[in-house]
Design a protein around this motif. Structure first.
Motif, mmCIF file in Angstrom:
data_model
loop_
_atom_site.group_PDB
_atom_site.id
_atom_site.type_symbol
_atom_site.label_atom_id
_atom_site.label_comp_id
_atom_site.label_asym_id
_atom_site.label_seq_id
_atom_site.Cartn_x
_atom_site.Cartn_y
_atom_site.Cartn_z
ATOM 1 N N LEU A 54 6.217 5.169 0.626
ATOM 2 C CA LEU A 54 5.194 5.695 1.533
ATOM 3 C C LEU A 54 4.629 7.031 1.045
ATOM 4 C CD1 LEU A 54 6.892 4.754 4.921
ATOM 5 C CD2 LEU A 54 5.028 3.577 3.751
ATOM 6 N N VAL A 55 5.194 7.532 -0.038
ATOM 7 C CA VAL A 55 4.656 8.741 -0.660
ATOM 8 C C VAL A 55 4.349 8.397 -2.110
ATOM 9 C CG1 VAL A 55 5.063 11.161 -1.247
ATOM 10 C CG2 VAL A 55 6.032 10.220 0.846
ATOM 11 N N ILE A 56 3.069 8.447 -2.465
ATOM 12 C CA ILE A 56 2.640 8.028 -3.803
ATOM 13 C C ILE A 56 2.038 9.228 -4.535
ATOM 14 C CG2 ILE A 56 1.155 6.434 -5.112
ATOM 15 C CD1 ILE A 56 2.796 4.717 -3.386
ATOM 16 N N PRO A 57 2.736 9.746 -5.551
ATOM 17 C CA PRO A 57 2.152 10.863 -6.299
ATOM 18 C C PRO A 57 0.928 10.407 -7.091
ATOM 19 C CG PRO A 57 4.497 10.589 -6.763
ATOM 20 C CD PRO A 57 4.059 9.358 -6.041
ATOM 21 N N LEU A 58 -0.036 11.317 -7.250
ATOM 22 C CA LEU A 58 -1.191 11.039 -8.096
ATOM 23 C C LEU A 58 -0.947 11.757 -9.414
ATOM 24 C CD1 LEU A 58 -4.042 11.420 -5.457
ATOM 25 C CD2 LEU A 58 -2.885 9.353 -6.217
ATOM 26 N N LYS A 59 -1.287 11.079 -10.508
ATOM 27 C CA LYS A 59 -0.916 11.608 -11.828
ATOM 28 C C LYS A 59 -1.587 12.937 -12.133
ATOM 29 C CE LYS A 59 0.199 7.304 -14.174
ATOM 30 N NZ LYS A 59 -0.413 6.210 -14.890
ATOM 31 N N ASP A 60 -0.802 13.891 -12.587
ATOM 32 C CA ASP A 60 -1.269 15.151 -13.184
ATOM 33 C C ASP A 60 -2.129 16.025 -12.272
ATOM 34 O OD1 ASP A 60 -0.198 14.005 -15.508
ATOM 35 O OD2 ASP A 60 -2.127 13.073 -15.985
ATOM 36 N N ARG A 61 -2.108 15.824 -10.952
ATOM 37 C CA ARG A 61 -3.047 16.573 -10.128
ATOM 38 C C ARG A 61 -2.393 17.425 -9.056
ATOM 39 N NH1 ARG A 61 -8.539 16.239 -10.231
ATOM 40 N NH2 ARG A 61 -9.192 14.990 -11.980
ATOM 41 N N GLY A 62 -1.077 17.338 -8.913
ATOM 42 C CA GLY A 62 -0.469 18.065 -7.800
ATOM 43 C C GLY A 62 -0.928 17.510 -6.460
ATOM 44 N N LEU A 63 -1.265 16.222 -6.439
ATOM 45 C CA LEU A 63 -1.688 15.572 -5.198
ATOM 46 C C LEU A 63 -0.755 14.409 -4.921
ATOM 47 C CD1 LEU A 63 -5.504 15.152 -5.974
ATOM 48 C CD2 LEU A 63 -4.492 16.866 -4.472
ATOM 49 N N ARG A 64 -0.603 14.056 -3.637
ATOM 50 C CA ARG A 64 0.137 12.842 -3.311
ATOM 51 C C ARG A 64 -0.483 12.162 -2.101
ATOM 52 N NH1 ARG A 64 3.147 17.262 -1.738
ATOM 53 N NH2 ARG A 64 3.831 17.269 0.434
ATOM 54 N N LEU A 65 -0.447 10.844 -2.103
ATOM 55 C CA LEU A 65 -0.912 10.095 -0.946
ATOM 56 C C LEU A 65 0.269 9.874 -0.018
ATOM 57 C CD1 LEU A 65 -3.064 7.274 -2.648
ATOM 58 C CD2 LEU A 65 -3.842 9.474 -1.714
ATOM 59 N N VAL A 66 0.041 10.040 1.275
ATOM 60 C CA VAL A 66 1.056 9.730 2.273
ATOM 61 C C VAL A 66 0.510 8.527 3.040
ATOM 62 C CG1 VAL A 66 2.373 10.616 4.227
ATOM 63 C CG2 VAL A 66 1.637 12.179 2.436
ATOM 64 N N ILE A 67 1.223 7.398 2.987
ATOM 65 C CA ILE A 67 0.705 6.157 3.555
ATOM 66 C C ILE A 67 1.109 6.045 5.025
ATOM 67 C CG2 ILE A 67 0.624 3.639 3.315
ATOM 68 C CD1 ILE A 67 -0.457 5.135 0.829
ATOM 69 N N VAL A 68 0.109 6.041 5.926
ATOM 70 C CA VAL A 68 0.389 5.970 7.372
ATOM 71 C C VAL A 68 -0.537 4.932 8.016
ATOM 72 C CG1 VAL A 68 1.066 8.406 7.372
ATOM 73 C CG2 VAL A 68 -1.244 7.810 8.056
ATOM 74 N N ARG A 69 -0.277 4.594 9.281
ATOM 75 C CA ARG A 69 -1.191 3.704 10.006
ATOM 76 C C ARG A 69 -2.524 4.415 10.237
ATOM 77 N NH1 ARG A 69 1.002 -0.763 12.945
ATOM 78 N NH2 ARG A 69 -1.101 -1.040 13.756
ATOM 79 N N ALA A 70 -3.619 3.634 10.249
ATOM 80 C CA ALA A 70 -4.969 4.229 10.352
ATOM 81 C C ALA A 70 -5.077 5.186 11.544
ATOM 82 C CB ALA A 70 -6.008 3.119 10.455
ATOM 83 N N ALA A 71 -4.554 4.770 12.703
ATOM 84 C CA ALA A 71 -4.701 5.584 13.914
ATOM 85 C C ALA A 71 -3.797 6.820 13.891
ATOM 86 C CB ALA A 71 -4.396 4.742 15.150
ATOM 87 N N ASP A 72 -2.833 6.877 12.966
ATOM 88 C CA ASP A 72 -1.921 8.028 12.885
ATOM 89 C C ASP A 72 -2.425 9.138 11.953
ATOM 90 O OD1 ASP A 72 -0.094 6.903 14.641
ATOM 91 O OD2 ASP A 72 1.084 5.954 13.049
ATOM 92 N N VAL A 73 -3.471 8.868 11.184
ATOM 93 C CA VAL A 73 -3.938 9.854 10.192
ATOM 94 C C VAL A 73 -4.255 11.214 10.841
ATOM 95 C CG1 VAL A 73 -5.798 10.415 8.553
ATOM 96 C CG2 VAL A 73 -4.713 8.162 8.480
ATOM 97 N N PRO A 74 -5.050 11.264 11.954
ATOM 98 C CA PRO A 74 -5.345 12.586 12.545
ATOM 99 C C PRO A 74 -4.092 13.328 13.006
ATOM 100 C CG PRO A 74 -6.722 10.876 13.544
ATOM 101 C CD PRO A 74 -5.732 10.167 12.676
#
Ligand code: PRT
Ligand code: MG
Length: 234
Positions: A54-74
Motif C-alpha cells: 500500500l506504499v509504493i516508492p517512486l524511483k529517484d524522486r523522494g516521492l511515494r504513493l500511498v494507496i487508499v480508497r477514493a473517498a478516503d483521500v481527503p
C-alpha cells in the motif's frame, strides 16, 4: 515487544530519505495519474496495480504513493498522513473538512455528476425521493433550487433505485452514459463537471514548500504538454 519496536522503526523508516507522500486510489484515477507521472519521467518502484503493497516508492524522486480508497483521500491529506492527494471533485464536494488546498485540476478521470431518472415526468405531488451516495452534494443542489427532497443514502448500484420504486430519481456519476442507458434511465440535469484534483495538506504546503511547489510546477507542465499534444492531434 522486539517485534513492535521493529515495526515502529519500519514505519518511521518510511520517512527517511523520502520527502512527499501522495494519496491516490487504485483504478481509473491511478491509471490516468500514472500517465502524467510517465510524462514527468517518474516511474513506480513496483507496479501498484499488481502489488499488494500500500506504499509504493517512486524511483529517484523522494516521492511515494500511498494507496487508499477514493473517498478516503481527503481524510489522509487533511490529517497529514499524506502530504498530497489525487481526488475526484465528486469526493471533494462531498467532504466536510477543509484542511487542504486544491491548486490543480489534473483533468483526469473526467465525468459528470447528474440527476437521472426514468424517461417520464417526475411525480408532482409529495416530496421527491432521490437516491445517491452523494448525500451532502444532493441536499445542497436541491436546496439551492428551493426544492424539498428526501435523500436516500445508498452505497452502490444507484441505477436500481428508480427501477424498483425505491426513489423517483438518482444523483450519480456518468461517463459514457452506458450504465444509465442499460437501465432505461436518462439524464434530467447536470449538477457538476467532475475531474480529479491535486490536493495539498496545509501544513505540508508551509513546511515542505520547496518540494511541494516543485512538484506542482512539474505536474502543471505535464498537463500543458498533454493539452498541447491533444490540440495538435485535432
Ligand atoms: O470503486 P470503489 O468503491 O473502490 O470506490 P470509488 O467508486 O469511489 O472509486 P472509483 O475508482 O470507481 O472512482 C474513482 C473516481 O473516478 C470517482 O470518485 C470519480 O471522480 C472518477 N470517475 C470518473 C468515475 C467515473 N468516471 C465513472 N463513470 N467514478 C465512477 N464512475 C461510475 C459511474 O458512477 C457509473 O456507475 O462508473 C459507472 C459507469 O459509468 P458510464 O456512464 O461510463 O456507464
Ligand atoms: Mg467504483
Amino acid at each position: 515487544m522486539v517485534e513492535m519496536r521493529l515495526q515502529a522503526g519500519r514505519v518511521r523508516g518510511l520517512d527517511r530519505g523520502s520527502t512527499l507522500a501522495i494519496a491516490v486510489s487504485k483504478g481509473r484515477i491511478l491509471s490516468e495519474f500514472r500517465t502524467l507521472l510517465d510524462r514527468m519521467e517518474i516511474k513506480c518502484a513496483e507496479d501498484p496495480e499488481t502489488s499488494r503493497s500500500l506504499v509504493i516508492p517512486l524511483k529517484d524522486r523522494g516521492l511515494r504513493l500511498v494507496i487508499v480508497r477514493a473517498a478516503d483521500v481527503p481524510t489522509y491529506v487533511e490529517y497529514g498522513a499524506a502530504d498530497l492527494g489525487v481526488a475526484g471533485k465528486d469526493v471533494l464536494l462531498e467532504y466536510r473538512g477543509e484542511g487542504f488546498y486544491e491548486p490543480l485540476d489534473l483533468d483526469i478521470a473526467r465525468c459528470k455528476l447528474v440527476v437521472a431518472g426514468k424517461a417520464e415526468p417526475l411525480p408532482r405531488a409529495g416530496r421527491l425521493r432521490v437516491a445517491t451516495k452523494y448525500v451532502q452534494t444532493t441536499r445542497r443542489h436541491f436546496a439551492q433550487k428551493g426544492d424539498q427532497v428526501e435523500v436516500i443514502h445508498l452505497y452502490g448500484s444507484m441505477e436500481l433505485a428508480p427501477l424498483v420504486g425505491l426513489a423517483d430519481c438518482i444523483v450519480d456519476l456518468m461517463d459514457t452514459g452506458n450504465t444509465l442507458k442499460a437501465n432505461g434511465l436518462v439524464v434530467l440535469e447536470t449538477i457538476a463537471e467532475i475531474s480529479a484534483r491535486l490536493i495539498i495538506n496545509k501544513a505540508a504546503m508551509k513546511m515542505k514548500n520547496t518540494a511541494v511547489k516543485a512538484l506542482i510546477a512539474e505536474l502543471a507542465k505535464a498537463l500543458d504538454q498533454t493539452a498541447t499534444d491533444r490540440n495538435l492531434a485535432l
